[in-house]
Design a protein around this motif. Structure first.
Motif, mmCIF file in Angstrom:
data_model
loop_
_atom_site.group_PDB
_atom_site.id
_atom_site.type_symbol
_atom_site.label_atom_id
_atom_site.label_comp_id
_atom_site.label_asym_id
_atom_site.label_seq_id
_atom_site.Cartn_x
_atom_site.Cartn_y
_atom_site.Cartn_z
ATOM 1 N N LEU A 1 0.842 -1.198 0.000
ATOM 2 C CA LEU A 1 0.000 0.000 0.000
ATOM 3 C C LEU A 1 0.876 1.245 0.000
ATOM 4 C CD1 LEU A 1 -2.660 -1.251 2.536
ATOM 5 C CD2 LEU A 1 -2.958 -0.950 0.076
ATOM 6 N N ARG A 2 0.623 2.131 -0.981
ATOM 7 C CA ARG A 2 1.423 3.354 -1.106
ATOM 8 C C ARG A 2 0.490 4.550 -1.102
ATOM 9 N NH1 ARG A 2 4.455 0.437 -5.131
ATOM 10 N NH2 ARG A 2 6.419 -0.227 -4.203
ATOM 11 N N GLY A 3 1.063 5.722 -0.917
ATOM 12 C CA GLY A 3 0.299 6.955 -1.044
ATOM 13 C C GLY A 3 -0.496 7.246 0.211
ATOM 14 N N PRO A 4 -1.146 8.429 0.221
ATOM 15 C CA PRO A 4 -1.879 8.832 1.429
ATOM 16 C C PRO A 4 -3.029 7.858 1.706
ATOM 17 C CG PRO A 4 -2.036 10.497 -0.324
ATOM 18 C CD PRO A 4 -1.231 9.379 -0.877
ATOM 19 N N PRO A 5 -3.165 7.386 2.951
ATOM 20 C CA PRO A 5 -4.262 6.468 3.254
ATOM 21 C C PRO A 5 -5.613 7.170 3.159
ATOM 22 C CG PRO A 5 -2.966 6.940 5.223
ATOM 23 C CD PRO A 5 -2.292 7.646 4.089
ATOM 24 N N LEU A 6 -6.643 6.385 2.838
ATOM 25 C CA LEU A 6 -7.954 6.969 2.552
ATOM 26 C C LEU A 6 -8.680 7.446 3.817
ATOM 27 C CD1 LEU A 6 -9.845 7.541 0.192
ATOM 28 C CD2 LEU A 6 -10.769 5.239 0.418
ATOM 29 N N VAL A 7 -8.563 6.663 4.910
ATOM 30 C CA VAL A 7 -9.382 6.985 6.085
ATOM 31 C C VAL A 7 -9.077 8.392 6.621
ATOM 32 C CG1 VAL A 7 -9.924 6.319 8.468
ATOM 33 C CG2 VAL A 7 -9.821 4.581 6.665
ATOM 34 N N PRO A 8 -7.805 8.752 6.883
ATOM 35 C CA PRO A 8 -7.552 10.114 7.379
ATOM 36 C C PRO A 8 -7.990 11.185 6.386
ATOM 37 C CG PRO A 8 -5.569 8.742 7.531
ATOM 38 C CD PRO A 8 -6.591 7.932 6.822
ATOM 39 N N LEU A 9 -7.851 10.900 5.095
ATOM 40 C CA LEU A 9 -8.267 11.878 4.088
ATOM 41 C C LEU A 9 -9.777 12.125 4.209
ATOM 42 C CD1 LEU A 9 -7.843 13.542 1.475
ATOM 43 C CD2 LEU A 9 -8.062 11.412 0.185
ATOM 44 N N LEU A 10 -10.540 11.041 4.332
ATOM 45 C CA LEU A 10 -11.995 11.189 4.435
ATOM 46 C C LEU A 10 -12.384 11.843 5.766
ATOM 47 C CD1 LEU A 10 -13.465 7.940 2.808
ATOM 48 C CD2 LEU A 10 -12.674 10.047 1.739
ATOM 49 N N ASP A 11 -11.703 11.431 6.842
ATOM 50 C CA ASP A 11 -11.994 12.052 8.148
ATOM 51 C C ASP A 11 -11.776 13.566 8.077
ATOM 52 O OD1 ASP A 11 -12.752 9.741 9.376
ATOM 53 O OD2 ASP A 11 -10.861 9.392 10.424
ATOM 54 N N ALA A 12 -10.704 13.966 7.371
ATOM 55 C CA ALA A 12 -10.387 15.399 7.274
ATOM 56 C C ALA A 12 -11.468 16.132 6.485
ATOM 57 C CB ALA A 12 -9.022 15.578 6.618
ATOM 58 N N ILE A 13 -11.978 15.504 5.449
ATOM 59 C CA ILE A 13 -13.043 16.163 4.662
ATOM 60 C C ILE A 13 -14.264 16.375 5.555
ATOM 61 C CG2 ILE A 13 -14.656 15.880 2.720
ATOM 62 C CD1 ILE A 13 -12.458 14.325 1.248
#
Ligand SMILES: CCCCCCCCCCCCC[C@H](O)CC(=O)SCCNC(=O)CCNC(=O)[C@H](O)C(C)(C)COP(=O)(O)OP(=O)(O)OC[C@H]1O[C@@H](n2cnc3c(N)ncnc32)[C@H](O)[C@@H]1OP(=O)(O)O
Length: 684
Positions: A70-82
């Motif tokens: 798994l590479r790149g920014p993880p999805l969960v923190p990105l969605l939490d931030a939105i």
């Protein structure tokens, strides 16, 4: 990957741009994180809109990325931030919002969806769960029962800071979860992902969001690297690869234009013919159905009309009866675009039909056969247009089963193949192009599989023991229950036609070797007693009545087996489930390797798709070839060698050269076998 624009000087518009489905690849996540940061930091921006390019919001996480680290920014923190952001975020949903795409919509504060938008959480079909907060936010939003349902199906909804809500929880939560667990276990025997989903939803009901999301992530970690997840994700891509046929000439799916089919004719209104008529008529193709006798025509007509009416009622549309014409005369077919012959499985009869069609139909009409294993090229040879002849092998019942084998003869033109494949797609079938050999792919592989099952009967097993082992493995039906459903007389007739059995065989003492190899006469003995399966109320099992479906073990079969073993002085032995699985399934895969060597199937994915959609192979096992790769090719080779040594008169147990070669090359992954298959003579 994500385009950032300022609209009306105050709204940030973030468009996901990752064709074809705007999957949330690492690059997309990266671009989204950057765009969100820009929007939140720009004082001019008062609101954010997220949408997807080309009429598709988002097809979810990029499944291809699951195969590697798994590479790149993880999805969960990105969605939490939105979700946590100070500025309102709107999801503007067109087309699909699936999996991570739906989870993205769930964190937005408002959703606007086009009425045709499709929202859902298909993760379980890939052997995982919605691990970007889906199992935690959705129950909070719509309650446990609806969320539980949605996690395996799909339903439209809107969203607003969902993690702040408490989950509406029924008082009898445990009882509800118990019922759903039982249902899931019944529907998807042995499949892990739906059970993990239930546990995750339980966490949403019983824990605060911060703990629930942790539980979701733990459960995901268990599923993520599981064999089932790998198998289901393999199936997703195999299904999409299977339609991509190629011929040695260079003609292939994306450079061959199919003809448009407006009218078709079906010859023969037996079970297969009727199902094919329904499949064609319900996608708007006019159909002329031909029978040889008035009574058969009338019966067939009534049945087709009934089937179409029931189908239309179920789908809430009107039945397309005006597209149908029933006739006794082949002369009526002179103007149709395509004919599918579905007469009795008899080469001489089929040849007569094809000769007749050559005379009657206009020169451009495509002539197709629904044979389940006869030589398509021999039929092409009696026509005036061998390039327009192709096999279209439907599976019974043809209006229900999704699989279509498109059998390419050596003289079938690329346009003919493209047309058959495209017609299959139009009818909603999963179409796979295969080469021409006895039984093609599916039925050719079935023989060694069924032979092993009957040899195991001789050696001491019972039909119910073998079926149970196969059903526990995940098959919808074991081999004997499946044979009872299909009708035992079909195989009996084929064995008689191929000279394996017949009047010359001594019924009291039938030999156990024929055509130089081991032969099990028990299926013939069962048929000699008029036991043809469900339709006669007796077969390998007994049923309440002819046509009954409730299979019960039959003491008469038990007696027959005991008498048989004592006649041939066979000492019955205890046979383990492991031996049943290994002998049946490794013999099946071994024939698959031979099919690859012979160039009858272009790739292992094609074989697996045929077995998934035509023969009820459990999807979470990936198909026979993928299963062999998961067991380990070395182990499969070693077990086949072992069984072949014990049964040297069974050639199907002798490991195929391709299997040996792959093991010698270090057992490469199934997706790369193609590079190791140096087919001398591709039939495709
Ligand atoms: C120790 C280990 C710890 C592990 C923890 C790991 C945590 C990881 C965190 C993950 C967070 C989870 C996020 C989320 O919950 C998971 C997901 O989102 S899984 C994906 C869910 N989505 C789907 O299942 C949708 C799949 N796609 C479809 O159903 C259809 O493609 C469609 C979108 C309805 C479109 O259908 P069609 O128009 O018919 O088009 P095709 O089906 O032919 O597709 C065209 C083309 O696109 C490719 N494709 C489609 N979807 C995806 C995808 N999601 N990812 C990658 N590729 C996709 C498809 O293969 C076709 O490609 P082609 O064959 O043309 O090359």
């Amino acid at each position: 990957m994500a385009r950032y624009e300022l609209v009306k000087r105050s709204v940030a518009l973030i468009t996901l741009t990752n064709p074809p489905v705007n999957a949330l690849s690492s690059a997309v996540r990266h671009a989204m994180a950057k765009s969100m940061e820009q929007a939140l930091n720009d004082p001019k921006v008062t609101a954010v809109v997220i949408c997807g390019e080309n009429g598709r919001f988002c097809g979810g996480a990029d499944i291809r990325e699951f195969a590697g680290p798994l590479r790149g920014p993880p999805l969960v923190p990105l969605l939490d931030a939105i979700e946590a952001g100070e500025k309102p975020v709107v999801a503007a949903i067109e087309g699909v919002a699936l999996g991570g795409g739906f989870e993205l919509a769930l964190v937005c504060h408002y959703c606007i969806a086009h009425f045709k938008a499709r929202l859902g959480l298909p993760e379980v079909t890939l052997g995982i769960l919605p691990a970007a907060g889906g199992t935690q936010r959705l129950p909070r939003l719509i309650g446990i029962p609806a969320a539980l349902e949605l996690i395996t199906t799909a339903k439209p909804l809107s969203s607003r800071r969902v993690s702040m809500l408490t989950t509406p929880c029924p008082p009898d939560l445990d009882a509800l979860l118990e019922v759903v667990t039982m249902e899931v276990k019944k529907k998807a025997r042995g499949v892990m992902a739906p059970l993990a989903c239930i546990q995750a939803v339980r966490a949403a009901a019983t824990m605060p969001y911060s703990k629930g999301i942790k539980r979701e992530s733990e459960l995901m970690a268990t599923l993520f690297n599981s064999g089932q997840a790998r198998a289901l994700q393999y199936c997703f891509f195999a299904q999409r690869t299977a339609g991509k046929w190629t011929l040695p000439s260079g003609a292939q799916w994306n450079n061959s234009k199919p003809r448009e089919i407006r009218s078709a004719a079906i010859i023969g209104l037996g079970t297969m013919g009727r199902g094919i008529v329904v499949s064609l008529a319900r996608v708007g193709i006019s159909v002329i159905a031909v029978e040889s006798e008035k009574k058969l025509l009338e019966t067939g007509k009534q049945m087709v009309i009934g089937m179409l009416e029931r189908d239309a009622k179920r789908r809430g549309v009107s039945a397309s009866l005006n597209l149908l014409k029933f006739t006794l005369s082949l002369q009526d077919l002179k103007d149709v675009d395509l004919v599918i012959e579905a007469v009795f499985e008899d080469m001489a009869l089929k040849k007569r039909v094809f000769q007749e069609l050559s005379k009657v139909c206009r020169p451009a009409t495509l002539l197709c056969t629904n044979t389940s294993g006869l030589d398509v090229d021999a039929l092409a040879g009696v026509t005036d247009r061998p390039h327009l002849v192709v096999g279209m092998h439907f599976f019974s019942p043809a209006h229900v089963m999704k699989l279509l084998e498109v059998v390419c003869g050596p003289r079938s033109s690329s346009e003919t193949i493209a047309t058959a494949m495209s017609l299959g797609k139009r009818m909603g079938k999963v179409s796979v192009a295969v080469g021409n050999c006895p039984g093609f792919v599916g039925n050719r592989m079935l023989k060694p599989y069924m032979d092993q099952a009957t040899f195991l009967l001789e050696e001491g097993a019972t039909p119910e023991q073998i079926d149970k082992a196969l059903e526990d493995f995940g098959f919808a039906m074991g081999v004997f229950r499946m044979s009872d459903l299909a009708g035992l007389d079909v195989g009996w007739r084929i064995r008689k036609e191929s000279g394996l059995t017949g009047p010359d065989v001594d019924p009291k003492n039938p030999p156990r070797r024929r055509h130089g190899r081991r032969y099990c006469p028990i299926p013939d003995m069962v048929c000699e007693q008029g036991r043809f399966g469900q339709k006669t109320g007796r077969g390998w099992y007994m049923y309440d009545k002819p046509g009954g479906t409730n299979a019960k073990p039959d003491p008469l079969i038990q007696n027959l087996l005991e008498m048989y073993r004592s006649r041939y002085a066979i000492q019955p032995r205890n046979i383990s489930d492991q031996e049943i699985i290994e002998r049946c399934l490794f013999a099946l895969a071994n024939e698959g390797f031979r099919i690859l060597e012979d160039g009858i199937a272009a790739r292992p994915e094609d074989i697996d798709v045929i077995y998934l959609f035509g023969y009820g192979f459990p999807r979470h096992r990936g198909g026979p070839m993928f299963y062999a790769s998961m067991v380990g090719l070395e182990r499969v080779l070693e077990r086949l060698e072992h069984y072949h040594q014990a049964h040297p008169d069974v050639p199907h147990l002798e490991p195929s050269p391709l299997l040996k070669k792959l093991v010698a090359c270090g057992s490469p992954s199934v997706q790369t076998w193609r590079e190791h298959i140096k087919t001398m003579h591709s039939h495709l």
